[in-house]
Design a protein around this motif. Structure first.
Motif, short mmCIF file in Angstrom:
data_model
loop_
_atom_site.label_atom_id
_atom_site.label_comp_id
_atom_site.label_asym_id
_atom_site.label_seq_id
_atom_site.Cartn_x
_atom_site.Cartn_y
_atom_site.Cartn_z
N GLN A 13 0.84 -1.20 0.00
CA GLN A 13 0.00 0.00 0.00
C GLN A 13 0.87 1.26 0.00
OE1 GLN A 13 -2.71 -0.37 3.36
NE2 GLN A 13 -4.30 -1.20 2.01
N ALA A 14 0.30 2.32 -0.52
CA ALA A 14 1.01 3.60 -0.50
C ALA A 14 1.41 3.94 0.93
CB ALA A 14 0.13 4.69 -1.09
N GLY A 15 2.63 4.43 1.07
CA GLY A 15 3.16 4.73 2.38
C GLY A 15 3.95 3.59 3.01
N SER A 84 8.07 4.94 2.25
CA SER A 84 7.12 5.98 1.82
C SER A 84 6.76 5.79 0.35
CB SER A 84 7.72 7.38 2.04
OG SER A 84 8.05 7.57 3.40
N LEU A 85 6.43 4.56 0.01
CA LEU A 85 6.16 4.23 -1.38
C LEU A 85 4.91 4.94 -1.89
CD1 LEU A 85 7.21 0.52 -1.27
CD2 LEU A 85 8.08 2.19 -2.91
N LYS A 86 4.99 5.29 -3.18
CA LYS A 86 3.89 5.99 -3.85
C LYS A 86 3.41 5.14 -5.03
CE LYS A 86 6.29 10.37 -2.93
NZ LYS A 86 6.86 11.59 -3.56
N PRO A 87 2.18 5.33 -5.46
CA PRO A 87 1.71 4.58 -6.63
C PRO A 87 2.62 4.77 -7.86
CG PRO A 87 -0.14 5.56 -5.51
CD PRO A 87 1.09 6.09 -4.83
N TYR A 107 23.20 1.94 -20.76
CA TYR A 107 24.33 1.39 -21.48
C TYR A 107 25.63 1.42 -20.68
CZ TYR A 107 24.75 6.41 -22.64
OH TYR A 107 24.83 7.77 -22.58
N ASP A 108 25.61 2.08 -19.54
CA ASP A 108 26.79 2.09 -18.68
C ASP A 108 26.87 0.86 -17.78
OD1 ASP A 108 26.33 5.61 -18.35
OD2 ASP A 108 27.94 4.59 -19.44
N TYR A 109 25.85 0.04 -17.80
CA TYR A 109 25.81 -1.15 -16.95
C TYR A 109 25.84 -2.39 -17.82
CZ TYR A 109 24.88 2.02 -13.13
OH TYR A 109 25.00 3.02 -12.21
N GLU A 110 26.73 -3.32 -17.50
CA GLU A 110 26.96 -4.44 -18.39
C GLU A 110 26.26 -5.73 -18.01
OE1 GLU A 110 31.34 -3.93 -16.86
OE2 GLU A 110 31.21 -5.86 -17.91
N HIS A 111 25.87 -5.88 -16.75
CA HIS A 111 25.19 -7.10 -16.32
C HIS A 111 23.86 -6.70 -15.69
CE1 HIS A 111 28.89 -9.28 -17.04
NE2 HIS A 111 29.54 -8.47 -16.22
N TRP A 112 22.81 -7.42 -16.05
CA TRP A 112 21.46 -7.10 -15.60
C TRP A 112 20.74 -8.31 -15.06
CZ3 TRP A 112 18.96 -2.28 -15.94
CH2 TRP A 112 19.72 -1.26 -16.53
N GLY A 113 19.89 -8.08 -14.07
CA GLY A 113 18.99 -9.12 -13.60
C GLY A 113 17.71 -9.11 -14.43
N GLN A 114 16.82 -10.02 -14.10
CA GLN A 114 15.57 -10.17 -14.85
C GLN A 114 14.47 -9.24 -14.34
OE1 GLN A 114 15.14 -12.16 -17.67
NE2 GLN A 114 17.36 -12.13 -17.44
N GLY A 115 14.66 -8.69 -13.17
CA GLY A 115 13.68 -7.75 -12.64
C GLY A 115 12.70 -8.37 -11.67
N THR A 116 12.16 -7.52 -10.82
CA THR A 116 11.13 -7.94 -9.87
C THR A 116 10.06 -6.85 -9.84
OG1 THR A 116 10.72 -8.72 -7.60
CG2 THR A 116 12.30 -6.94 -7.85
N GLN A 117 8.80 -7.29 -9.83
CA GLN A 117 7.68 -6.35 -9.92
C GLN A 117 7.37 -5.75 -8.56
OE1 GLN A 117 5.58 -5.43 -12.69
NE2 GLN A 117 4.84 -3.92 -11.20
N VAL A 118 7.23 -4.45 -8.54
CA VAL A 118 6.76 -3.73 -7.35
C VAL A 118 5.49 -3.00 -7.74
CG1 VAL A 118 7.24 -1.84 -5.74
CG2 VAL A 118 9.05 -3.48 -6.35
N THR A 119 4.44 -3.25 -6.99
CA THR A 119 3.16 -2.59 -7.24
C THR A 119 2.72 -1.87 -5.97
OG1 THR A 119 2.54 -4.29 -8.84
CG2 THR A 119 0.78 -2.89 -7.99
N VAL A 120 2.47 -0.58 -6.10
CA VAL A 120 2.05 0.22 -4.96
C VAL A 120 0.61 0.65 -5.18
CG1 VAL A 120 2.54 2.21 -3.51
CG2 VAL A 120 4.41 1.04 -4.71
N SER A 121 -0.26 0.22 -4.30
CA SER A 121 -1.68 0.56 -4.44
C SER A 121 -2.01 1.83 -3.66
CB SER A 121 -2.55 -0.60 -3.93
OG SER A 121 -2.33 -0.81 -2.55
N SER A 122 -2.97 2.57 -4.19
CA SER A 122 -3.34 3.84 -3.54
C SER A 122 -4.44 3.64 -2.51
CB SER A 122 -3.80 4.85 -4.60
OG SER A 122 -4.87 4.31 -5.34
#
Length: 122
Positions: A13-15, A84-87, A107-122
């Motif tokens: 949740q937000a906040g 203090s996350l926001k939507p 382009y300055d970063y050479e190795h990357w992860g696959q990512g993780t989803q963050v969802t902030v609800s209002s």
């Protein structure tokens, strides 16, 4: 070849707060600057912040004072503490390994992860 894996995303949740982790394998992260980026739906990748191998940090204005990046070289892991996350913080968050914590471009970063989803609800 360094491989990165993010974890810790979810719905909040937000906040609220979340801590993302970025674990390295196949090599040490200790000699890299580590960055966090995010990509919201329909938008380009956005620099969130980065940390040098010594622990110096650099943040985007949009998250300054709310997000904190840290690293534990013994665990080969980097963290993104988000408070203090926001939507508008809703996005897929990526960690990346590069050469300088001042770098804010993908382009300055050479190795990357696959990512993780963050969802902030209002």
């Amino acid at each position: 070849q360094v491989q990165l894996e993010e974890s810790g995303g979810g719905l909040v949740q937000a906040g609220g707060s979340l801590r993302l982790s970025c674990a390295g394998s196949g090599g040490t992260l200790s000699t890299y600057a580590m960055g966090w980026f995010r990509r919201a739906p329909g938008k380009e990748h956005e620099f969130v912040g980065a940390i040098s191998w010594r622990g110096s940090t650099n943040y985007a204005d949009s998250v300054k004072g709310r997000f904190t990046i840290s690293r534990d070289n013994a665990k080969n892991t980097v963290y993104l503490q988000m408070s203090s996350l926001k939507p508008e913080d809703t996005a897929v968050y990526y960690c990346a390994a590069g050469r300088s914590y001042y770098c804010t471009k993908r382009y300055d970063y050479e190795h990357w992860g696959q990512g993780t989803q963050v969802t902030v609800s209002s």
